[in-house]
Design a protein around this motif. Sequence first.
Motif, PDB file in Angstrom:
ATOM      1  N   VAL A  89      33.603  37.102  44.363  1.00 27.26           N
ATOM      2  CA  VAL A  89      33.391  37.310  42.922  1.00 27.26           C
ATOM      3  C   VAL A  89      34.512  38.150  42.327  1.00 27.26           C
ATOM      4  O   VAL A  89      34.981  37.875  41.208  1.00 27.26           O
ATOM      5  N   ALA A  90      34.961  39.169  43.049  1.00 18.90           N
ATOM      6  CA  ALA A  90      36.070  39.987  42.552  1.00 18.90           C
ATOM      7  C   ALA A  90      37.323  39.141  42.368  1.00 18.90           C
ATOM      8  O   ALA A  90      38.060  39.301  41.392  1.00 18.90           O
ATOM      9  N   LEU A  91      37.578  38.239  43.305  1.00 18.74           N
ATOM     10  CA  LEU A  91      38.729  37.347  43.182  1.00 18.74           C
ATOM     11  C   LEU A  91      38.594  36.451  41.949  1.00 18.74           C
ATOM     12  O   LEU A  91      39.545  36.305  41.176  1.00 18.74           O
ATOM     13  N   LEU A  92      37.413  35.864  41.766  1.00 15.05           N
ATOM     14  CA  LEU A  92      37.214  34.959  40.631  1.00 15.05           C
ATOM     15  C   LEU A  92      37.380  35.691  39.300  1.00 15.05           C
ATOM     16  O   LEU A  92      37.965  35.145  38.356  1.00 15.05           O
ATOM     17  N   LYS A  93      36.869  36.910  39.228  1.00 15.58           N
ATOM     18  CA  LYS A  93      37.032  37.690  37.992  1.00 15.58           C
ATOM     19  C   LYS A  93      38.498  38.022  37.732  1.00 15.58           C
ATOM     20  O   LYS A  93      38.951  38.015  36.582  1.00 15.58           O
ATOM     21  N   SER A  94      39.240  38.302  38.813  1.00 13.62           N
ATOM     22  CA  SER A  94      40.662  38.626  38.635  1.00 13.62           C
ATOM     23  C   SER A  94      41.465  37.414  38.164  1.00 13.62           C
ATOM     24  O   SER A  94      42.536  37.569  37.585  1.00 13.62           O
ATOM     25  N   ARG A  95      40.934  36.206  38.408  1.00 12.99           N
ATOM     26  CA  ARG A  95      41.601  34.969  37.964  1.00 12.99           C
ATOM     27  C   ARG A  95      41.089  34.503  36.611  1.00 12.99           C
ATOM     28  O   ARG A  95      41.465  33.444  36.127  1.00 12.99           O
ATOM     29  N   ASN A  96      40.223  35.324  35.991  1.00 13.97           N
ATOM     30  CA  ASN A  96      39.721  35.045  34.634  1.00 13.97           C
ATOM     31  C   ASN A  96      39.064  33.663  34.506  1.00 13.97           C
ATOM     32  O   ASN A  96      39.298  32.915  33.557  1.00 13.97           O
ATOM     33  N   VAL A  97      38.217  33.325  35.498  1.00 11.23           N
ATOM     34  CA  VAL A  97      37.500  32.062  35.405  1.00 11.23           C
ATOM     35  C   VAL A  97      36.469  32.143  34.283  1.00 11.23           C
ATOM     36  O   VAL A  97      36.049  33.235  33.873  1.00 11.23           O
ATOM     37  N   ASP A  98      36.042  30.999  33.806  1.00 14.74           N
ATOM     38  CA  ASP A  98      35.102  30.947  32.682  1.00 14.74           C
ATOM     39  C   ASP A  98      33.709  30.596  33.177  1.00 14.74           C
ATOM     40  O   ASP A  98      33.544  29.860  34.158  1.00 14.74           O
ATOM     41  N   LYS A  99      32.686  31.130  32.494  1.00 16.70           N
ATOM     42  CA  LYS A  99      31.275  30.824  32.762  1.00 16.70           C
ATOM     43  C   LYS A  99      30.896  31.091  34.213  1.00 16.70           C
ATOM     44  O   LYS A  99      30.200  30.293  34.857  1.00 16.70           O
ATOM     45  N   LEU A 100      31.322  32.232  34.733  1.00 11.46           N
ATOM     46  CA  LEU A 100      30.972  32.627  36.099  1.00 11.46           C
ATOM     47  C   LEU A 100      29.520  33.102  36.140  1.00 11.46           C
ATOM     48  O   LEU A 100      29.114  33.965  35.359  1.00 11.46           O
ATOM     49  N   GLN A 101      28.744  32.537  37.056  1.00 12.71           N
ATOM     50  CA  GLN A 101      27.353  32.957  37.200  1.00 12.71           C
ATOM     51  C   GLN A 101      26.845  32.664  38.604  1.00 12.71           C
ATOM     52  O   GLN A 101      27.315  31.742  39.276  1.00 12.71           O
ATOM     53  N   THR A 102      25.871  33.478  39.035  1.00 12.18           N
ATOM     54  CA  THR A 102      25.228  33.260  40.325  1.00 12.18           C
ATOM     55  C   THR A 102      24.238  32.110  40.199  1.00 12.18           C
ATOM     56  O   THR A 102      23.435  32.069  39.268  1.00 12.18           O
ATOM     57  N   THR A 103      24.286  31.179  41.113  1.00  8.27           N
ATOM     58  CA  THR A 103      23.396  30.019  41.060  1.00  8.27           C
ATOM     59  C   THR A 103      22.378  29.991  42.189  1.00  8.27           C
ATOM     60  O   THR A 103      21.449  29.192  42.158  1.00  8.27           O
ATOM     61  N   GLY A 104      22.543  30.866  43.176  1.00  9.08           N
ATOM     62  CA  GLY A 104      21.560  30.885  44.259  1.00  9.08           C
ATOM     63  C   GLY A 104      21.777  32.029  45.231  1.00  9.08           C
ATOM     64  O   GLY A 104      22.914  32.389  45.538  1.00  9.08           O
ATOM     65  N   ILE A 105      20.657  32.605  45.710  1.00  5.10           N
ATOM     66  CA  ILE A 105      20.662  33.636  46.748  1.00  5.10           C
ATOM     67  C   ILE A 105      19.504  33.323  47.694  1.00  5.10           C
ATOM     68  O   ILE A 105      18.365  33.151  47.248  1.00  5.10           O
ATOM     69  N   SER A 106      19.792  33.206  48.975  1.00  2.53           N
ATOM     70  CA  SER A 106      18.722  32.872  49.911  1.00  2.53           C
ATOM     71  C   SER A 106      18.903  33.610  51.228  1.00  2.53           C
ATOM     72  O   SER A 106      20.016  33.947  51.637  1.00  2.53           O
TER      73      SER A 106
END
Length: 249
Positions: A89-106
């Motif tokens: 997630v830190a990597l994705l935020k540093s790349r300024n991706v759009d509409k980042l959201q958690t879709t599942g935790i199991s």
Amino acid sequence: MHRAAVSGSLFRAGNFWKVVPWTLVLCLVFVQPGSAQEKERLARTLSVSGRGVESIPTTLSQVNLGVEVQGKTAAEVQQEAARRSSAVVALLKSRNVDKLQTTGISLNPVYSYTNNVQRITGYAASNTVSFRIATEKAGTLLDEAVKAGASQISGVSFVASDEAIASAQKQALKEATQDARQQADAVFSALGFQAKEVVSIQINNASAPPPPILLQRAEAKGNAGNISITPVVGGEQQVEASVTLQISY
């Protein structure tokens, strides 16, 4: 139309009989002018549906990826999944991706069966996220995410930008309306009728179908440092609209 009726009583005054009115009944009959013409106008209508389609380039990639970890205890498995997920997630935020959201935790136990006996041999935890990124950057980012700890790529699909879709929807509606009108003109011309006015307009839809999925679950294995850049190539997306016109003649 008006109609009045008078009734009363007779009495004699000298040599004359007179009628004395005691009740006045007034009947009013209202006729709605043009009701027959209005029914005829509504009956003489033609319903026709037109369709419009716009193709636009898919400039964005919708990505679903995650982390899956297996181990002996639930606690260690969950902690490791959380650690790797945080790095991704830190990597994705540093790349300024759009509409980042958690879709599942199991977190689930892993079972083994020996002589028809079930027993828990460990646990498996997974955390998944989704995001959008420009298609030309998707391949490089996927490889970086694997290096950061991602072990699943469960789907990549291509979509156009929201602005492009909205513009295409308007254009598709225009095309659908023109198509419906052209069909109606052809029918009226063949029958020798004259179109008068559009009585009603119905917009059936103006939507973009779900984007096709490019990848259906890919496991990341081996040495991530030796993985080449994953090629990701977009395509086109169609936006459709349908309009129904009711035209009097």
